[in-house]
Design a protein around this motif. Structure first.
Motif, PDB file in Angstrom:
ATOM      1  N   ALA A 158     -10.110  58.603  61.834  1.00  0.00           N
ATOM      2  CA  ALA A 158      -9.674  57.243  61.977  1.00  0.00           C
ATOM      3  C   ALA A 158     -10.597  57.050  63.410  1.00  0.00           C
ATOM      4  O   ALA A 158     -10.781  57.629  64.521  1.00  0.00           O
ATOM      5  CB  ALA A 158      -8.007  57.689  62.284  1.00  0.00           C
ATOM      6  N   ALA A 159     -10.515  55.352  63.225  1.00  0.00           N
ATOM      7  CA  ALA A 159     -11.446  55.118  64.956  1.00  0.00           C
ATOM      8  C   ALA A 159     -11.098  55.582  65.797  1.00  0.00           C
ATOM      9  O   ALA A 159     -11.227  55.688  66.657  1.00  0.00           O
ATOM     10  CB  ALA A 159     -11.714  53.808  64.471  1.00  0.00           C
ATOM     11  N   ARG A 160      -9.274  55.494  65.376  1.00  0.00           N
ATOM     12  CA  ARG A 160      -8.593  55.723  66.309  1.00  0.00           C
ATOM     13  C   ARG A 160      -7.006  56.490  66.586  1.00  0.00           C
ATOM     14  O   ARG A 160      -6.630  56.397  65.293  1.00  0.00           O
ATOM     15  CB  ARG A 160      -8.035  54.391  67.592  1.00  0.00           C
ATOM     16  CG  ARG A 160      -7.737  53.713  66.776  1.00  0.00           C
ATOM     17  CD  ARG A 160      -7.325  51.655  67.662  1.00  0.00           C
ATOM     18  NE  ARG A 160      -6.509  51.343  66.934  1.00  0.00           N
ATOM     19  CZ  ARG A 160      -5.831  50.121  67.218  1.00  0.00           C
ATOM     20  NH1 ARG A 160      -5.177  50.697  68.386  1.00  0.00           N
ATOM     21  NH2 ARG A 160      -5.142  49.669  66.509  1.00  0.00           N
ATOM     22  N   PRO A 161      -7.089  57.330  67.599  1.00  0.00           N
ATOM     23  CA  PRO A 161      -5.002  58.090  66.756  1.00  0.00           C
ATOM     24  C   PRO A 161      -4.048  57.151  66.335  1.00  0.00           C
ATOM     25  O   PRO A 161      -3.336  57.374  65.595  1.00  0.00           O
ATOM     26  CB  PRO A 161      -4.976  57.921  68.512  1.00  0.00           C
ATOM     27  CG  PRO A 161      -6.335  58.959  69.228  1.00  0.00           C
ATOM     28  CD  PRO A 161      -6.898  57.815  68.700  1.00  0.00           C
ATOM     29  N   GLU A 162      -4.157  55.686  66.943  1.00  0.00           N
ATOM     30  CA  GLU A 162      -3.049  54.914  66.681  1.00  0.00           C
ATOM     31  C   GLU A 162      -3.307  54.653  65.559  1.00  0.00           C
ATOM     32  O   GLU A 162      -2.766  54.297  64.151  1.00  0.00           O
ATOM     33  CB  GLU A 162      -3.080  53.594  67.418  1.00  0.00           C
ATOM     34  CG  GLU A 162      -2.569  53.733  68.769  1.00  0.00           C
ATOM     35  CD  GLU A 162      -3.486  54.463  69.373  1.00  0.00           C
ATOM     36  OE1 GLU A 162      -3.376  54.632  70.739  1.00  0.00           O
ATOM     37  OE2 GLU A 162      -4.965  54.358  69.618  1.00  0.00           O
ATOM     38  N   ASP A 163      -4.075  54.606  64.721  1.00  0.00           N
ATOM     39  CA  ASP A 163      -5.004  54.071  63.227  1.00  0.00           C
ATOM     40  C   ASP A 163      -4.483  55.411  61.943  1.00  0.00           C
ATOM     41  O   ASP A 163      -4.690  55.475  61.007  1.00  0.00           O
ATOM     42  CB  ASP A 163      -6.616  54.129  62.911  1.00  0.00           C
ATOM     43  CG  ASP A 163      -6.193  52.449  63.704  1.00  0.00           C
ATOM     44  OD1 ASP A 163      -5.838  52.463  64.008  1.00  0.00           O
ATOM     45  OD2 ASP A 163      -7.511  52.413  63.694  1.00  0.00           O
ATOM     46  N   SER A 164      -4.488  56.697  62.831  1.00  0.00           N
ATOM     47  CA  SER A 164      -3.494  58.184  61.873  1.00  0.00           C
ATOM     48  C   SER A 164      -2.643  57.164  61.204  1.00  0.00           C
ATOM     49  O   SER A 164      -1.920  56.681  61.439  1.00  0.00           O
ATOM     50  CB  SER A 164      -4.121  59.013  62.771  1.00  0.00           C
ATOM     51  OG  SER A 164      -2.712  59.073  63.433  1.00  0.00           O
ATOM     52  N   LEU A 165      -2.137  58.427  60.285  1.00  0.00           N
ATOM     53  CA  LEU A 165      -1.040  58.438  59.371  1.00  0.00           C
ATOM     54  C   LEU A 165       0.420  58.624  60.474  1.00  0.00           C
ATOM     55  O   LEU A 165       1.318  57.616  60.859  1.00  0.00           O
ATOM     56  CB  LEU A 165      -0.506  59.393  58.400  1.00  0.00           C
ATOM     57  CG  LEU A 165       0.480  58.789  57.637  1.00  0.00           C
ATOM     58  CD1 LEU A 165       0.579  57.817  57.202  1.00  0.00           C
ATOM     59  CD2 LEU A 165       1.018  60.415  56.891  1.00  0.00           C
ATOM     60  N   ALA A 166       0.063  58.929  61.483  1.00  0.00           N
ATOM     61  CA  ALA A 166       0.849  59.156  62.485  1.00  0.00           C
ATOM     62  C   ALA A 166       1.120  58.124  63.355  1.00  0.00           C
ATOM     63  O   ALA A 166       2.636  57.406  63.715  1.00  0.00           O
ATOM     64  CB  ALA A 166       1.330  60.479  63.186  1.00  0.00           C
ATOM     65  N   GLY A 167      -0.121  57.645  63.464  1.00  0.00           N
ATOM     66  CA  GLY A 167       0.089  56.467  64.536  1.00  0.00           C
ATOM     67  C   GLY A 167       0.339  55.267  63.811  1.00  0.00           C
ATOM     68  O   GLY A 167       1.026  54.033  64.606  1.00  0.00           O
ATOM     69  N   ARG A 168       0.551  54.679  62.569  1.00  0.00           N
ATOM     70  CA  ARG A 168       1.011  53.866  61.912  1.00  0.00           C
ATOM     71  C   ARG A 168       2.783  53.461  61.738  1.00  0.00           C
ATOM     72  O   ARG A 168       2.976  53.042  61.592  1.00  0.00           O
ATOM     73  CB  ARG A 168       0.551  54.165  60.008  1.00  0.00           C
ATOM     74  CG  ARG A 168      -1.245  53.244  60.909  1.00  0.00           C
ATOM     75  CD  ARG A 168      -2.022  53.798  59.558  1.00  0.00           C
ATOM     76  NE  ARG A 168      -3.341  53.573  59.457  1.00  0.00           N
ATOM     77  CZ  ARG A 168      -4.118  52.441  59.618  1.00  0.00           C
ATOM     78  NH1 ARG A 168      -3.083  50.851  60.093  1.00  0.00           N
ATOM     79  NH2 ARG A 168      -5.199  51.717  59.756  1.00  0.00           N
ATOM     80  N   ILE A 169       2.801  55.236  61.225  1.00  0.00           N
ATOM     81  CA  ILE A 169       4.805  55.238  61.904  1.00  0.00           C
ATOM     82  C   ILE A 169       5.151  54.909  63.184  1.00  0.00           C
ATOM     83  O   ILE A 169       6.120  54.841  62.891  1.00  0.00           O
ATOM     84  CB  ILE A 169       4.667  57.224  61.243  1.00  0.00           C
ATOM     85  CG1 ILE A 169       4.402  57.759  59.878  1.00  0.00           C
ATOM     86  CG2 ILE A 169       6.276  57.167  61.487  1.00  0.00           C
ATOM     87  CD1 ILE A 169       4.940  58.932  59.512  1.00  0.00           C
ATOM     88  N   GLY A 170       4.265  55.135  64.143  1.00  0.00           N
ATOM     89  CA  GLY A 170       4.052  55.379  65.644  1.00  0.00           C
ATOM     90  C   GLY A 170       4.580  53.387  66.293  1.00  0.00           C
ATOM     91  O   GLY A 170       5.618  52.990  66.701  1.00  0.00           O
ATOM     92  N   ALA A 171       3.807  52.958  65.299  1.00  0.00           N
ATOM     93  CA  ALA A 171       3.756  51.208  65.836  1.00  0.00           C
ATOM     94  C   ALA A 171       4.166  50.751  64.532  1.00  0.00           C
ATOM     95  O   ALA A 171       4.933  49.990  65.257  1.00  0.00           O
ATOM     96  CB  ALA A 171       2.611  50.854  64.540  1.00  0.00           C
TER      97      ALA A 171
END
Length: 252
Positions: free
Chosen positions: A74-87
């Motif tokens: 992913a380009a950044r941690p927020e784009d990961s699966l966990a990051g998308r759950i967090g968003a």
């Protein structure tokens, strides 16, 4: 004389297994582009697992597993699966103990570091067991043990193995065919363990003609041709929601 032959066979069998493992490893290395291997290593070094610690969390989520749980590619941690759950759920606490290169055997060690009390434990692993030739018997045992420990850490457990490794652009025939078969056996094991253990199983495995990671290979894979890209993790997130729905799993 038959006894001697039998004993000799058993004495030589470990050597044959070693030679077979070396030959399989050499085949894997010759079945992919060296520059992609170096890119995969660079992506792993640069990756950081997504975590979130809100002041008064509504839910507590634990993520364990391999590089796909870390979010490598992913380009950044927020784009990961966990990051998308967090968003999508900014009031959820997300602890991420995943490590690049982890097999299911290593997932057990990650889970042992965590305390009980999570609403959900998300287990993302399996690709390294496919590539590094973990036997089916060992995989079943390691997965079973990890899921048993995950159930002791959280109210709900989701088992989400990677998609078909043989479909990754990193690998070329005949290696891709070999890994495609191993990926199918990984998911058969995961489905069986999930059923036996009473946990949720997310099926990312699809036939080649229906696999978006084949149809949109360039967009959904990172530069190494192995890990998902940011768009690839979005595809996984949508699949997770389609098959289960996170809010229902955590009681939200």
């Amino acid at each position: 004389m038959p006894t001697l032959r039998h004993s000799t066979f058993h004495a030589l069998r470990p050597r044959w297994w070693t030679l077979a493992a070396v030959a399989a490893g050499a085949l894997l290395l010759t079945g992919c582009a060296p520059w992609r291997l170096m890119t995969a290593s660079d992506l792993a070094k640069a990756s950081r697992p997504y975590a979130a610690q809100p002041a008064q969390p509504e839910r507590r989520i634990l993520v364990v597993g391999d590089s796909t749980a870390v979010g490598t590619g992913a380009a950044r941690p927020e784009d990961s699966l966990a990051g998308r759950i967090g968003a999508a759920h900014p009031r959820w606490q997300i602890d991420n103990l995943a490590r690049n290169g982890a097999k299911f055997e290593d997932v057990q060690a990650q889970l042992e570091q965590a305390r009980p009390g999570y609403d959900l434990v998300l287990v993302l692993a399996g690709g390294n067991d496919v590539i590094r030739l973990t036997s089916e018997q060992q995989l079943h045992g390691h997965m079973e043990q990890a899921i048993r420990t995950a159930k002791a850490r959280g109210k709900q457990v989701v088992l989400m193995p990677c998609g078909n490794v043989g479909h990754a652009p990193l690998f070329m025939p005949p290696v891709s065919w070999f890994l495609e078969g191993r990926s199918k056996r990984l998911h058969a094991t995961a489905q069986a363990v999930a059923l036996e253990s009473g946990v949720r199983y997310i099926r990312l495995l699809k036939p080649r003609a229906q696999d978006p990671f084949v149809q949109r290979a360039d967009a959904l894979h990172a530069a190494d041709g192995l890990h998902p890209s940011s768009a690839g993790y979005q595809q996984w997130y949508e699949e997770l929601l389609r098959q289960e729905g996170l809010a229902s799993l955590t009681g939200g």
